[in-house]
Design a protein around this motif. Structure first.
Motif, PDB file in Angstrom:
ATOM      1  N   GLU A  68     -51.987   1.873 -19.224  1.00  0.00           N
ATOM      2  CA  GLU A  68     -52.688   1.234 -20.333  1.00  0.00           C
ATOM      3  C   GLU A  68     -52.682  -0.280 -20.181  1.00  0.00           C
ATOM      4  O   GLU A  68     -53.697  -0.956 -20.421  1.00  0.00           O
ATOM      5  CB  GLU A  68     -52.029   1.633 -21.658  1.00  0.00           C
ATOM      6  CG  GLU A  68     -52.652   1.016 -22.892  1.00  0.00           C
ATOM      7  CD  GLU A  68     -54.003   1.589 -23.258  1.00  0.00           C
ATOM      8  OE1 GLU A  68     -54.555   1.176 -24.292  1.00  0.00           O
ATOM      9  OE2 GLU A  68     -54.524   2.452 -22.523  1.00  0.00           O
ATOM     10  N   ALA A 107     -53.885  -3.503 -25.283  1.00  0.00           N
ATOM     11  CA  ALA A 107     -53.303  -2.216 -24.916  1.00  0.00           C
ATOM     12  C   ALA A 107     -52.809  -1.551 -26.192  1.00  0.00           C
ATOM     13  O   ALA A 107     -52.151  -2.189 -27.014  1.00  0.00           O
ATOM     14  CB  ALA A 107     -52.151  -2.404 -23.932  1.00  0.00           C
ATOM     15  N   VAL A 142     -51.793   5.860 -26.088  1.00  0.00           N
ATOM     16  CA  VAL A 142     -52.649   5.732 -24.914  1.00  0.00           C
ATOM     17  C   VAL A 142     -53.694   6.842 -24.930  1.00  0.00           C
ATOM     18  O   VAL A 142     -53.372   8.020 -25.092  1.00  0.00           O
ATOM     19  CB  VAL A 142     -51.807   5.810 -23.627  1.00  0.00           C
ATOM     20  CG1 VAL A 142     -52.687   5.656 -22.401  1.00  0.00           C
ATOM     21  CG2 VAL A 142     -50.715   4.738 -23.648  1.00  0.00           C
ATOM     22  N   ASP A 152     -47.848   6.232 -18.380  1.00  0.00           N
ATOM     23  CA  ASP A 152     -48.983   6.067 -19.288  1.00  0.00           C
ATOM     24  C   ASP A 152     -49.067   4.630 -19.804  1.00  0.00           C
ATOM     25  O   ASP A 152     -50.145   4.023 -19.841  1.00  0.00           O
ATOM     26  CB  ASP A 152     -48.847   7.012 -20.483  1.00  0.00           C
ATOM     27  CG  ASP A 152     -49.683   8.274 -20.330  1.00  0.00           C
ATOM     28  OD1 ASP A 152     -50.619   8.274 -19.516  1.00  0.00           O
ATOM     29  OD2 ASP A 152     -49.388   9.242 -21.038  1.00  0.00           O
ATOM     30  N   LYS A 153     -47.910   4.103 -20.220  1.00  0.00           N
ATOM     31  CA  LYS A 153     -47.878   2.740 -20.765  1.00  0.00           C
ATOM     32  C   LYS A 153     -48.283   1.733 -19.690  1.00  0.00           C
ATOM     33  O   LYS A 153     -49.023   0.776 -19.962  1.00  0.00           O
ATOM     34  CB  LYS A 153     -46.483   2.417 -21.285  1.00  0.00           C
ATOM     35  CG  LYS A 153     -45.940   3.377 -22.331  1.00  0.00           C
ATOM     36  CD  LYS A 153     -46.428   3.059 -23.711  1.00  0.00           C
ATOM     37  CE  LYS A 153     -45.715   3.928 -24.746  1.00  0.00           C
ATOM     38  NZ  LYS A 153     -46.126   3.623 -26.121  1.00  0.00           N
TER      39      LYS A 153
END
Length: 247
Positions: free
Chosen positions: A151, A86, A90, A147-148
Motif C-alpha cells: 500500500e 495510503a 488495504v 499488504d501494508k
C-alpha cells in the motif's frame, strides 16, 4: 520547525448535518517533516485526513498544497499535484500481481507515464519497500505486513511530495511495527514529507518530529511529543493518565 510549508490547513471544518466532525483545524506541515495526528476515537482524525486527500470537501476553511489552493480540488488533482495517501484498510486488486498493483499507482499518479516507465518505477519501489521478491505473487497472497508495504509502495508510485498514512501500524505485531517505522523513515529520507494518524503512542514518540492532538473535532495541542504529552488537555483526553499516552 521552520522551512517550506508543503501542506497548510487554515480553519478547516466539516459538518455532517448537525454533527460538527472537524472544527476550525489549522496547522502547517513542513518540508521533510514527519507529522503525527493523534486523538481518542471519534476525535475527527480520519475525517481530517479525508478533507486533506479530497474524499470530503470542507464546509469552511482553506487547504494549500505546495502553495496551491486545493480546497475544492478533486482527489485526482491533488494526487497529480503531489499528495499521496495510503489507507488503513488495504484494498488491492486481489487477482493482480503485487507488481501490477504498484504499476497502476504509477500510471494513475503521473499522467503521461508510459507502461514500461510505470513498470520500472513500480519495481524500483518494490525493491525500496522490501517486496521485490513478492513482485510476481497475487496480491491476495500477501501477509498483513506485506499488504501494508504494498500500500505504501502504491502510494509512493504516484510520485508524492506529501504522503498521508492512515494507521498503517494497525494489526501489526511489535516487530512488524518497528519494520514499518524504519520504512517510513526511509520514505522521509527520500524527500517525501509524511503526515500520519496513529494510536500506538510509542510509534508516535519514536517517529514524529511534531504532533497535532485532536479531540472532539478540534486541535487541542501541537508541538513535540514531550510537549503535547505534558499538556493538561491532552492528558485528560487520554483517560487522565500520562501512562495512557505511553509517556
Amino acid at each position: 520547525m521552520t522551512g517550506q510549508v508543503v501542506l497548510r490547513a487554515d480553519g478547516l471544518s466539516k459538518s455532517f448535518g448537525g454533527l460538527q466532525a472537524v472544527q476550525n483545524v489549522t496547522f502547517d506541515h513542513y518540508d521533510g517533516e514527519i507529522l503525527a495526528v493523534i486523538g481518542p476515537n471519534g476525535a475527527g482524525k480520519t475525517t481530517l485526513l479525508n478533507l486533506l486527500s479530497g474524499v470530503y470537501r470542507p464546509s469552511s476553511g482553506r487547504l494549500e498544497l505546495l502553495g496551491q489552493d486545493v480546497t475544492h480540488s478533486p482527489m485526482e488533482h491533488r494526487c497529480h499535484a503531489g499528495l499521496g495517501r495510503a489507507f488503513q484498510v488495504v484494498r488491492p486488486f486481489p487477482e493482480m500481481t503485487v507488481h501490477e498493483n504498484v504499476t497502476v499507482g504509477a500510471l494513475f499518479g503521473q499522467p503521461g507515464t508510459s507502461l514500461p516507465q510505470a513498470r520500472e518505477r513500480a519495481y524500483d519501489l518494490l525493491e525500496r519497500t522490501g517486496l521485490a521478491d513478492q513482485a510476481a505473487r497475487a496480491a491476495h497472497e500477501l501477509t498483513l505486513l506485506q499488504d501494508k508495504r504494498m500500500e505504501i509502495a502504491r502510494a509512493l508510485a504516484t510520485g508524492p511530495r506529501v504522503l498521508l498514512l492512515d494507521e498503517v501500524m494497525a494489526g501489526l505485531r511489535p516487530g512488524e511495527a518497528a519494520e514499518a517505522v524504519e520504512l517510513i523513515r526511509g520514505v522521509r529520507a527520500d524527500g517525501v514529507s509524511v503526515l500520519f494518524i496513529e494510536h500506538i503512542m510509542p510509534v508516535v514518540r519514536d517517529l514524529a518530529d511534531r504532533v497535532v492532538v485532536m479531540d472532539q473535532g478540534q486541535v487541542i495541542a501541537h508541538g513535540t511529543y514531550r510537549e503535547v504529552t505534558a499538556h493538561p488537555q491532552v492528558v485528560a483526553a487520554y483517560l487522565g493518565t500520562e501512562e495512557g499516552l505511553g509517556a
